[in-house]
Every structure is written in C-alpha cells, then in structure tokens.
Design a protein around this motif. Structure first.
Motif, PDB file in Angstrom:
ATOM      1  N   GLY A  60       2.998  -6.980  13.322  1.00 55.36           N
ATOM      2  CA  GLY A  60       3.146  -5.654  12.738  1.00 55.36           C
ATOM      3  C   GLY A  60       1.491  -5.213  12.034  1.00 55.36           C
ATOM      4  N   LEU A  61       1.196  -6.510  11.289  1.00 57.65           N
ATOM      5  CA  LEU A  61      -0.178  -6.129  10.578  1.00 57.65           C
ATOM      6  C   LEU A  61      -1.430  -6.270  11.367  1.00 57.65           C
ATOM      7  N   ALA A  62      -1.162  -7.091  12.458  1.00 49.22           N
ATOM      8  CA  ALA A  62      -2.254  -6.911  13.536  1.00 49.22           C
ATOM      9  C   ALA A  62      -2.402  -5.612  14.107  1.00 49.22           C
ATOM     10  N   ASN A  63      -1.357  -4.952  14.314  1.00 47.34           N
ATOM     11  CA  ASN A  63      -1.562  -3.565  15.017  1.00 47.34           C
ATOM     12  C   ASN A  63      -2.037  -2.650  13.861  1.00 47.34           C
ATOM     13  N   VAL A  64      -1.792  -2.985  12.802  1.00 51.05           N
ATOM     14  CA  VAL A  64      -2.260  -2.110  11.597  1.00 51.05           C
ATOM     15  C   VAL A  64      -3.983  -2.208  11.567  1.00 51.05           C
ATOM     16  N   VAL A  65      -4.340  -3.548  11.764  1.00 45.10           N
ATOM     17  CA  VAL A  65      -5.654  -4.019  11.634  1.00 45.10           C
ATOM     18  C   VAL A  65      -6.309  -3.239  13.142  1.00 45.10           C
ATOM     19  N   SER A  66      -5.812  -3.278  14.227  1.00 45.98           N
ATOM     20  CA  SER A  66      -6.203  -3.089  15.230  1.00 45.98           C
ATOM     21  C   SER A  66      -6.449  -1.552  15.335  1.00 45.98           C
ATOM     22  N   SER A  67      -5.450  -0.674  14.658  1.00 47.98           N
ATOM     23  CA  SER A  67      -5.761   0.891  14.681  1.00 47.98           C
ATOM     24  C   SER A  67      -6.903   1.215  13.767  1.00 47.98           C
ATOM     25  N   GLU A  68      -6.984   0.347  12.828  1.00 47.20           N
ATOM     26  CA  GLU A  68      -8.266   0.433  11.767  1.00 47.20           C
ATOM     27  C   GLU A  68      -9.548   0.441  12.526  1.00 47.20           C
ATOM     28  N   SER A 283      -7.541  -9.935  -6.398  1.00 42.28           N
ATOM     29  CA  SER A 283      -6.732 -10.642  -7.499  1.00 42.28           C
ATOM     30  C   SER A 283      -5.222 -10.739  -6.931  1.00 42.28           C
ATOM     31  N   GLY A 284      -4.913 -10.610  -5.965  1.00 44.69           N
ATOM     32  CA  GLY A 284      -3.525 -10.723  -5.440  1.00 44.69           C
ATOM     33  C   GLY A 284      -3.018  -9.403  -4.659  1.00 44.69           C
ATOM     34  N   ASN A 285      -3.713  -8.316  -4.363  1.00 43.10           N
ATOM     35  CA  ASN A 285      -3.237  -7.576  -3.535  1.00 43.10           C
ATOM     36  C   ASN A 285      -4.030  -7.318  -2.059  1.00 43.10           C
ATOM     37  N   CYS A 286      -3.189  -6.787  -1.117  1.00 40.74           N
ATOM     38  CA  CYS A 286      -3.942  -6.668   0.138  1.00 40.74           C
ATOM     39  C   CYS A 286      -4.419  -5.228   0.622  1.00 40.74           C
ATOM     40  N   ASP A 287      -4.736  -4.368  -0.490  1.00 37.57           N
ATOM     41  CA  ASP A 287      -5.473  -3.109  -0.118  1.00 37.57           C
ATOM     42  C   ASP A 287      -6.473  -3.211   0.849  1.00 37.57           C
ATOM     43  N   ALA A 288      -7.498  -4.130   0.504  1.00 37.33           N
ATOM     44  CA  ALA A 288      -8.646  -4.097   1.177  1.00 37.33           C
ATOM     45  C   ALA A 288      -8.546  -4.414   2.591  1.00 37.33           C
ATOM     46  N   LEU A 289      -7.462  -5.314   3.120  1.00 33.28           N
ATOM     47  CA  LEU A 289      -7.112  -5.593   4.182  1.00 33.28           C
ATOM     48  C   LEU A 289      -6.359  -4.515   5.201  1.00 33.28           C
ATOM     49  N   PHE A 290      -5.371  -4.128   4.483  1.00 40.11           N
ATOM     50  CA  PHE A 290      -4.352  -3.497   5.085  1.00 40.11           C
ATOM     51  C   PHE A 290      -4.370  -1.881   4.857  1.00 40.11           C
ATOM     52  N   GLY A 291      -5.059  -1.572   3.753  1.00 40.89           N
ATOM     53  CA  GLY A 291      -4.953  -0.274   3.230  1.00 40.89           C
ATOM     54  C   GLY A 291      -3.971  -0.145   2.200  1.00 40.89           C
ATOM     55  N   THR A 292      -3.942   0.722   1.347  1.00 42.84           N
ATOM     56  CA  THR A 292      -2.892   0.961   0.197  1.00 42.84           C
ATOM     57  C   THR A 292      -1.658   1.283   0.363  1.00 42.84           C
ATOM     58  N   ALA A 293      -1.214   2.057   1.513  1.00 39.50           N
ATOM     59  CA  ALA A 293       0.187   2.176   1.998  1.00 39.50           C
ATOM     60  C   ALA A 293       0.720   1.117   2.545  1.00 39.50           C
ATOM     61  N   ILE A 294       0.203   0.325   3.139  1.00 42.80           N
ATOM     62  CA  ILE A 294       0.775  -0.936   3.991  1.00 42.80           C
ATOM     63  C   ILE A 294       0.637  -1.884   2.674  1.00 42.80           C
ATOM     64  N   ALA A 295      -0.185  -2.165   1.874  1.00 43.35           N
ATOM     65  CA  ALA A 295      -0.128  -3.017   0.964  1.00 43.35           C
ATOM     66  C   ALA A 295       1.202  -2.853  -0.100  1.00 43.35           C
ATOM     67  N   GLN A 296       1.547  -1.708  -0.363  1.00 43.24           N
ATOM     68  CA  GLN A 296       2.698  -1.153  -1.173  1.00 43.24           C
ATOM     69  C   GLN A 296       3.979  -1.481  -0.515  1.00 43.24           C
ATOM     70  N   ILE A 297       3.820  -1.337   0.849  1.00 42.15           N
ATOM     71  CA  ILE A 297       5.224  -1.910   1.657  1.00 42.15           C
ATOM     72  C   ILE A 297       5.259  -3.371   1.470  1.00 42.15           C
ATOM     73  N   LEU A 298       4.322  -4.005   1.628  1.00 45.06           N
ATOM     74  CA  LEU A 298       4.166  -5.521   1.365  1.00 45.06           C
ATOM     75  C   LEU A 298       4.689  -5.943   0.141  1.00 45.06           C
ATOM     76  N   ARG A 299       4.267  -5.354  -0.711  1.00 46.76           N
ATOM     77  CA  ARG A 299       4.583  -5.741  -2.455  1.00 46.76           C
ATOM     78  C   ARG A 299       6.078  -5.438  -2.229  1.00 46.76           C
ATOM     79  N   GLY A 300       6.486  -4.164  -1.927  1.00 44.97           N
ATOM     80  CA  GLY A 300       8.300  -4.097  -1.773  1.00 44.97           C
ATOM     81  C   GLY A 300       8.978  -4.962  -1.097  1.00 44.97           C
ATOM     82  N   TRP A 301       8.331  -5.555   0.099  1.00 47.59           N
ATOM     83  CA  TRP A 301       8.944  -6.259   1.135  1.00 47.59           C
ATOM     84  C   TRP A 301       9.012  -7.593   0.569  1.00 47.59           C
ATOM     85  N   ALA A 302       8.096  -8.196  -0.177  1.00 49.39           N
ATOM     86  CA  ALA A 302       7.865  -9.616  -0.639  1.00 49.39           C
ATOM     87  C   ALA A 302       8.583  -9.510  -2.281  1.00 49.39           C
ATOM     88  N   SER A 303       9.044  -8.498  -2.766  1.00 52.30           N
ATOM     89  CA  SER A 303       9.429  -8.704  -4.086  1.00 52.30           C
ATOM     90  C   SER A 303      11.009  -9.258  -4.047  1.00 52.30           C
TER      91      SER A 303
END
Length: 303
Positions: A60-68, A283-303
């Motif tokens: 799923g993350l590879a699809n996100v990067v590919s779209s970007e 410092s610990g977030n993935c906003d730069a790699l996947f964008g803010t929206a996806i990074a927020q989903i990841l934080r909720g999924w990983a918590s």
C-alpha cells in the motif's frame, strides 16, 4: 500373618505406583512431541500472518509513493538513485528506495562501452566485462539475412543467442558468467524500460556511479543533470521493532495519466537482501515520505 498381609499390601502399592509412573512416562513421550509440534506450527502461522500483514502494508505504501512520483510531488524531495530513506511510526520502521531508470543502463539501447561499465560495477574485471558486453549485443542483435549461419554464442554468454531485444533484466541469468550473480544486483544496474542509450550519472546508484566516474568515458552516453524519467523502481520494506520479520513490496512503474492513480506497473522487482534498515529521516514521523494524511493513518495503525 498380619505382617505378611502388610508386606503384600505395600508391595501391591509399590507396584501400582511404578505402573502409574511408567504409564505417565509413556503418555508424556507420546503427548509432548505433539504439543511441541503444535506450538511450533502456531508460531510459524503467526509469523506468516505477520509477514503477510507487513507485506500488504508495504504494498500500500509503495502505491502511495508511486502515485506521488507520477504527479511529480515527491521527485524533488526524495533521492532517486536507490539511496535508502527511512522513517518510524510507533514500533514500525519503513524503508523506501526509489530508482529513476534514467540512472540505469538499458540492455537494448546501450552501446558496448556503457554495458561493460555496468558489468564492471558488478565486480567483473575489464576483460570479462567487455566480453559480456559483446555477448549481450550478440544476444539482442537482429539476425543477418545474408549470413550463411547464425553467429555462435560467446563462451561467457547464453547457450543460444535470442536475436531479439531483452524483455527482462532476468534474461541475463542465462549468461553463464552471470548465473551466480544475485538477480536484485542485476536490477540495480540494468533496465529494459529507459529506452535510451545514455546514463544520467546523477541518478545512477552509488556503486555504478563510482565505476562510471572513475572510467575514461567518451561520447554522449554519459549525461549530467536529470532528464525526464521513463520509469521508476519503487521498493518499500516494513519491519516491526524487535522482530526479524519483514514485509516487502517492489515494482517498476511508469506515468500513465489514463489511470486514476496516475501510474501503471510494468513489472515486479526482485526482493533485495535485507541487512539493516536506513537511519530515520526525521524525529519519528513519516510525513516527509508518505505525506501528512498517510502518516496520520500510520500513527493510528501503529498505536
């Protein structure tokens, strides 16, 4: 007579105790292996589920990067020469590698000199690299209508020349001298998707760039500065902290405006050998790699 009766009772009790112990040992010898096997199978099943879960996440993350990449929103922010970039979200680490195919050598368009440089980056000496480059050109070359017989295959090449363009980098495994070279190493140097006989040095992987920069190059086959990408390799690895289990997804994509995602997949990429994930990018977030929206989903999924 009473003493004899007690002795008989004690003897019977002792025999019964021994019999029970023997029975318990027999039962244990039968049950314990089944219990160990069941526990092992449960652990294997849990590991397989975890790997499948991480692989789906990586996909799923590879699809996100590919779209970007397709819409151009990440080409200025992420390295496009297979350099690893990583981030953390909770207990999970994600590694992203992107390769612009203008920084790879096209097996069908490159000349012998450029092909030999790519082969030299795989560790071959100059003579062997040049022989392999010649064999690759023989392999892909069209048949000569005026030849009385087909040109014999080179000793370092495949048993028989294809006399047609390479359809996949994996065809290099047919070459006797390349049979033991890991497939992912071949994909790190060569492509069939750039459709050009040049190499963009600033987009080349570090190993290839080092060899090319140190060689005496002539002509227009080596270029500087980014050119319009024809294809990208995208690879994402997901790993949970403290676990040796990883999930991977990798494929080659090209821009395709007719698709809702803006890209289409051209092929799957072979899984690379995972050694150590790259250092985190922030410092610990993935906003730069996947964008803010996806990074927020990841934080909720990983918590």
């Amino acid at each position: 007579m009473t003493e004899g009766r007690f002795e008989d009772q004690n003897g019977s009790a002792g025999f019964s105790l021994v019999a029970v112990l023997v029975f318990m040992l027999i039962v244990s010898a039968i049950v314990v292996p089944f219990a160990v096997t069941a526990k092992t199978r449960l652990m294997i099943a849990n590991n397989e589920i975890e790997q499948e879960r991480l692989s789906l996440l990586a996909e799923g993350l590879a699809n996100v990067v590919s779209s970007e990449l397709a819409n151009g929103s990440r080409t200025e922010k992420l390295p496009l020469d297979s350099s690893p970039t990583a981030c953390r979200s909770g207990k999970f680490t994600f590694d992203v590698r992107i390769q612009d195919h203008s920084g790879l050598i096209d097996l069908n368009a490159a000349d012998a000199h450029l092909l030999s440089l790519g082969l030299a980056s795989l560790g071959f000496d100059r003579q062997t690299a040049e022989e392999l480059a010649g064999a690759a050109i023989q392999f892909r070359g069209g048949p000569n209508a005026f030849a009385t017989q087909a040109e014999p295959a080179a000793s370092v090449g495949p048993p028989e020349n294809k006399q047609a363009p390479f359809e996949s980098v994996s065809e290099l495994e047919e070459f006797s001298a390349l049979a033991s070279t890991p497939l992912h190493d071949l994909y790190d140097v060569f492509t069939v998707f750039s459709k050009r006989g040049t190499l963009s040095l600033d987009r080349a992987p570090s190993r290839l760039r080092t060899v090319v920069a140190g060689a005496s190059t002539s002509g227009d086959s080596i270029t500087q500065g980014a050119s319009e990408a024809s294809a990208y390799s995208v690879q994402v690895t997901a790993r949970r902290d403290g676990s040796g289990i990883t999930g991977q997804a990798g494929f080659v994509i090209e821009k395709f405006p007719a698709s809702a995602a803006g890209f289409r997949r051209l092929s799957r990429s072979p899984a690379a050998v995972i050694t150590k994930l790259a250092a985190t990018t922030s410092s610990g977030n993935c906003d730069a790699l996947f964008g803010t929206a996806i990074a927020q989903i990841l934080r909720g999924w990983a918590s």
